[in-house]
Design a protein around this motif. Structure first.
Motif, PDB file in Angstrom:
ATOM      1  N   TYR A 185      12.202 -30.027  -9.856  1.00 17.18           N
ATOM      2  CA  TYR A 185      12.161 -31.024 -10.925  1.00 17.18           C
ATOM      3  C   TYR A 185      10.796 -31.698 -11.035  1.00 17.18           C
ATOM      4  O   TYR A 185      10.366 -32.081 -12.119  1.00 17.18           O
ATOM      5  CB  TYR A 185      13.251 -32.078 -10.700  1.00 17.18           C
ATOM      6  CG  TYR A 185      14.550 -31.723 -11.381  1.00 17.18           C
ATOM      7  CD1 TYR A 185      14.897 -32.243 -12.620  1.00 17.18           C
ATOM      8  CD2 TYR A 185      15.434 -30.830 -10.783  1.00 17.18           C
ATOM      9  CE1 TYR A 185      16.085 -31.907 -13.237  1.00 17.18           C
ATOM     10  CE2 TYR A 185      16.631 -30.479 -11.395  1.00 17.18           C
ATOM     11  CZ  TYR A 185      16.949 -31.015 -12.623  1.00 17.18           C
ATOM     12  OH  TYR A 185      18.126 -30.660 -13.242  1.00 17.18           O
ATOM     13  N   LYS A 188       6.513 -29.988 -12.776  1.00 16.01           N
ATOM     14  CA  LYS A 188       6.708 -29.802 -14.220  1.00 16.01           C
ATOM     15  C   LYS A 188       5.913 -28.644 -14.806  1.00 16.01           C
ATOM     16  O   LYS A 188       6.319 -28.018 -15.775  1.00 16.01           O
ATOM     17  CB  LYS A 188       6.342 -31.089 -14.965  1.00 16.01           C
ATOM     18  CG  LYS A 188       7.270 -32.254 -14.686  1.00 16.01           C
ATOM     19  CD  LYS A 188       6.825 -33.477 -15.477  1.00 16.01           C
ATOM     20  CE  LYS A 188       7.701 -34.685 -15.196  1.00 16.01           C
ATOM     21  NZ  LYS A 188       7.240 -35.873 -15.931  1.00 16.01           N
ATOM     22  N   GLU A 198       3.757 -37.188 -11.324  1.00 11.48           N
ATOM     23  CA  GLU A 198       5.012 -36.452 -11.472  1.00 11.48           C
ATOM     24  C   GLU A 198       6.050 -36.939 -10.463  1.00 11.48           C
ATOM     25  O   GLU A 198       7.245 -36.990 -10.759  1.00 11.48           O
ATOM     26  CB  GLU A 198       4.747 -34.955 -11.289  1.00 11.48           C
ATOM     27  CG  GLU A 198       3.911 -34.353 -12.414  1.00 11.48           C
ATOM     28  CD  GLU A 198       3.429 -32.951 -12.102  1.00 11.48           C
ATOM     29  OE1 GLU A 198       3.316 -32.144 -13.046  1.00 11.48           O
ATOM     30  OE2 GLU A 198       3.150 -32.673 -10.925  1.00 11.48           O
ATOM     31  N   LEU A 202      10.189 -39.579 -11.049  1.00  8.95           N
ATOM     32  CA  LEU A 202      11.559 -39.562 -10.548  1.00  8.95           C
ATOM     33  C   LEU A 202      12.159 -40.965 -10.490  1.00  8.95           C
ATOM     34  O   LEU A 202      13.369 -41.139 -10.518  1.00  8.95           O
ATOM     35  CB  LEU A 202      11.606 -38.949  -9.143  1.00  8.95           C
ATOM     36  CG  LEU A 202      11.517 -37.434  -9.012  1.00  8.95           C
ATOM     37  CD1 LEU A 202      11.587 -37.038  -7.552  1.00  8.95           C
ATOM     38  CD2 LEU A 202      12.628 -36.755  -9.789  1.00  8.95           C
ATOM     39  N   PHE A 205      13.978 -41.792 -13.639  1.00  8.16           N
ATOM     40  CA  PHE A 205      14.927 -40.759 -14.009  1.00  8.16           C
ATOM     41  C   PHE A 205      16.358 -41.150 -13.601  1.00  8.16           C
ATOM     42  O   PHE A 205      16.593 -41.618 -12.498  1.00  8.16           O
ATOM     43  CB  PHE A 205      14.483 -39.463 -13.317  1.00  8.16           C
ATOM     44  CG  PHE A 205      15.598 -38.522 -12.946  1.00  8.16           C
ATOM     45  CD1 PHE A 205      16.063 -37.603 -13.860  1.00  8.16           C
ATOM     46  CD2 PHE A 205      16.162 -38.543 -11.679  1.00  8.16           C
ATOM     47  CE1 PHE A 205      17.071 -36.731 -13.519  1.00  8.16           C
ATOM     48  CE2 PHE A 205      17.167 -37.671 -11.325  1.00  8.16           C
ATOM     49  CZ  PHE A 205      17.624 -36.765 -12.251  1.00  8.16           C
ATOM     50  N   LEU A 210      19.402 -38.351 -18.626  1.00 10.93           N
ATOM     51  CA  LEU A 210      19.016 -36.962 -18.865  1.00 10.93           C
ATOM     52  C   LEU A 210      20.108 -36.222 -19.633  1.00 10.93           C
ATOM     53  O   LEU A 210      19.815 -35.424 -20.531  1.00 10.93           O
ATOM     54  CB  LEU A 210      18.726 -36.252 -17.541  1.00 10.93           C
ATOM     55  CG  LEU A 210      18.265 -34.788 -17.654  1.00 10.93           C
ATOM     56  CD1 LEU A 210      17.072 -34.656 -18.601  1.00 10.93           C
ATOM     57  CD2 LEU A 210      17.915 -34.220 -16.286  1.00 10.93           C
ATOM     58  N   ASN A 267      13.215 -38.786 -21.199  1.00 10.48           N
ATOM     59  CA  ASN A 267      12.645 -37.872 -20.219  1.00 10.48           C
ATOM     60  C   ASN A 267      11.687 -36.879 -20.853  1.00 10.48           C
ATOM     61  O   ASN A 267      11.838 -36.486 -22.008  1.00 10.48           O
ATOM     62  CB  ASN A 267      13.765 -37.099 -19.501  1.00 10.48           C
ATOM     63  CG  ASN A 267      14.530 -37.959 -18.528  1.00 10.48           C
ATOM     64  OD1 ASN A 267      14.051 -38.252 -17.440  1.00 10.48           O
ATOM     65  ND2 ASN A 267      15.722 -38.383 -18.920  1.00 10.48           N
ATOM     66  N   ASP A 268      10.702 -36.477 -20.061  1.00  8.80           N
ATOM     67  CA  ASP A 268       9.747 -35.460 -20.472  1.00  8.80           C
ATOM     68  C   ASP A 268      10.503 -34.160 -20.758  1.00  8.80           C
ATOM     69  O   ASP A 268      11.456 -33.815 -20.062  1.00  8.80           O
ATOM     70  CB  ASP A 268       8.728 -35.243 -19.342  1.00  8.80           C
ATOM     71  CG  ASP A 268       7.556 -34.374 -19.777  1.00  8.80           C
ATOM     72  OD1 ASP A 268       7.794 -33.202 -20.122  1.00  8.80           O
ATOM     73  OD2 ASP A 268       6.420 -34.868 -19.749  1.00  8.80           O
ATOM     74  N   VAL A 271      11.164 -31.892 -17.886  1.00  8.35           N
ATOM     75  CA  VAL A 271      12.275 -32.217 -16.994  1.00  8.35           C
ATOM     76  C   VAL A 271      13.566 -31.605 -17.551  1.00  8.35           C
ATOM     77  O   VAL A 271      14.399 -31.090 -16.802  1.00  8.35           O
ATOM     78  CB  VAL A 271      12.428 -33.745 -16.830  1.00  8.35           C
ATOM     79  CG1 VAL A 271      13.662 -34.079 -15.999  1.00  8.35           C
ATOM     80  CG2 VAL A 271      11.185 -34.332 -16.181  1.00  8.35           C
ATOM     81  N   SER A 274      13.616 -28.058 -16.678  1.00 10.29           N
ATOM     82  CA  SER A 274      14.017 -27.835 -15.289  1.00 10.29           C
ATOM     83  C   SER A 274      15.539 -27.824 -15.152  1.00 10.29           C
ATOM     84  O   SER A 274      16.086 -27.054 -14.362  1.00 10.29           O
ATOM     85  CB  SER A 274      13.419 -28.910 -14.381  1.00 10.29           C
ATOM     86  OG  SER A 274      12.009 -28.804 -14.329  1.00 10.29           O
TER      87      SER A 274
END
Length: 352
Positions: A185, A188, A198, A202, A205, A210, A267-268, A271, A274
């Motif tokens: 995760y 990225k 990165e 978290l 997150f 998500l 969220n990006d 992510v 992932s």
């Protein structure tokens, strides 16, 4: 009744009734994840690492392509694949797994629902990432402090090997699979390393957020392209599209596609990638996109698990109470045997 009527015959034999003795609840997400990993490992051993590891399960459970799988067919398919739970004595373990797909408790499912195993695995992986993140926050106070404690060379990045080694040194024994999932995760860019930026991501997150972002992506894809298959084709034609193999969406193509789509979520996009890339292959196939259309199965699985666990407990308590009134009581299997006989007399053999 539907749970125990494994053949869908409308009647229950005494052996089917006694199966309840070893059942407590549907399988846990960890069990579903382990099944997915087992299928993936089996596929890789056969030199088919690039293909969907769930295809053999679908073909074994529904060889005629009827798009309908009951428990008997599921058990037959798992035996053909030689899964350990299908080769031992008793069907309780298999029944617990099948219950997770038969969330409507109809006794049979559409074959495609077996593909949800990949979604269930992704959801379990997400929970382990959150767990490890919480462990780090509790031990170090913040993820920034945790990263600095691991980055002894002050190079601003950690490789997979450094991450695993430092986590063990600083936090004691940690499940190696959890470490790999969390690294997946954080990495990225797919460069086998992650930076402090990165790592700190978290911290903001959350599992719930998500899942909301995934729902938003699904809605936008359907609005723009009509369905998920067409959406996949559009994304697969993006940057890095392979010309000599099956269509696949690279990490970069997914990020570009989400930006062109105008996706605005917490969220990006990497992510989200992932999460969908539950096999950690670095690319998304069409069935990965299609799991977005089954996100509702996560909520159904949770609700169904609660209801079925309650139903099983309630029925067993009822059996025990009847036995107590008669002054009998014994092992559950014997009590279920006698309960079947009582029900057979009451229904005059029509159902039992």
């Amino acid at each position: 009744f539907n749970l125990l009527d494994t053949a869908g015959s409308g009647t229950l034999s005494v052996e089917q009734m006694k199966m309840l003795a070893d059942l407590t609840q549907p399988a846990m997400l960890k069990d579903l994840h382990d099944l997915f990993v087992w299928l993936q490992g089996r596929h890789q051993k056969k030199g088919k690492s690039g293909e969907n590891p769930l295809v053999p399960l679908l073909q074994s459970a529904d060889p005629a392509g009827t798009n309908r799988v009951n428990f008997a067919a599921f058990r037959r398919g798992m035996r053909r694949l030689r899964h350990p739970a299908a080769l031992g004595g008793g069907d309780a373990r298999l029944r617990e797994l099948f219950m997770c797909f038969d969330v409507e408790n109809a006794g049979a499912i559409q074959t495609r629902l077996l593909l949800c195993l990949k979604l269930f695995s992704a959801r379990y992986q997400l929970s382990r990432v959150a767990f490890l993140r919480d462990v780090l926050n509790e031990k170090f106070g913040s993820l920034r402090t945790a990263f600095k404690s691991m980055d002894e060379q002050r190079c601003g990045a950690l490789s997979a090997e450094e991450w695993a080694s430092k986590m063990t040194d600083l936090c004691g024994p940690v499940d190696s699979e959890d470490l790999l999932l969390c690294f997946h995760y954080m990495d990225k860019e797919g460069e086998r390393a992650f930076t402090i930026k990165e790592f700190e991501a978290l911290g903001s997150f959350t599992e719930a957020q998500l899942l909301e972002d995934l729902t938003s992506l699904h809605r936008l894809l359907v609005e723009r392209y009509g369905d998920l298959s067409k959406a996949f084709d559009a994304f697969a034609a993006g940057p890095g599209a392979p010309t000599d193999s099956a269509p696949i969406v690279s990490r970069k193509a997914f990020h570009v596609g989400c930006r062109q789509l105008g996706l605005k979520v917490a969220n990006d996009a990497r992510v989200i990638f992932s999460f969908l890339d539950s096999m950690h292959s670095g690319g998304l196939h069409q069935d990965d996109f299609l799991t977005l259309g089954e996100l509702h199965m996560l909520g159904k699985l949770q609700q169904s698990s609660i209801e079925m666990q309650g139903a099983i407990e309630s029925f067993k308590k009822f059996v025990v109470s009847v036995e107590a009134q008669d002054g009998v009581g014994d092992h559950m299997e014997d009590m279920l045997d006698r309960m079947h006989e009582r029900l057979r007399e009451i229904t005059k053999g029509e159902l039992f």
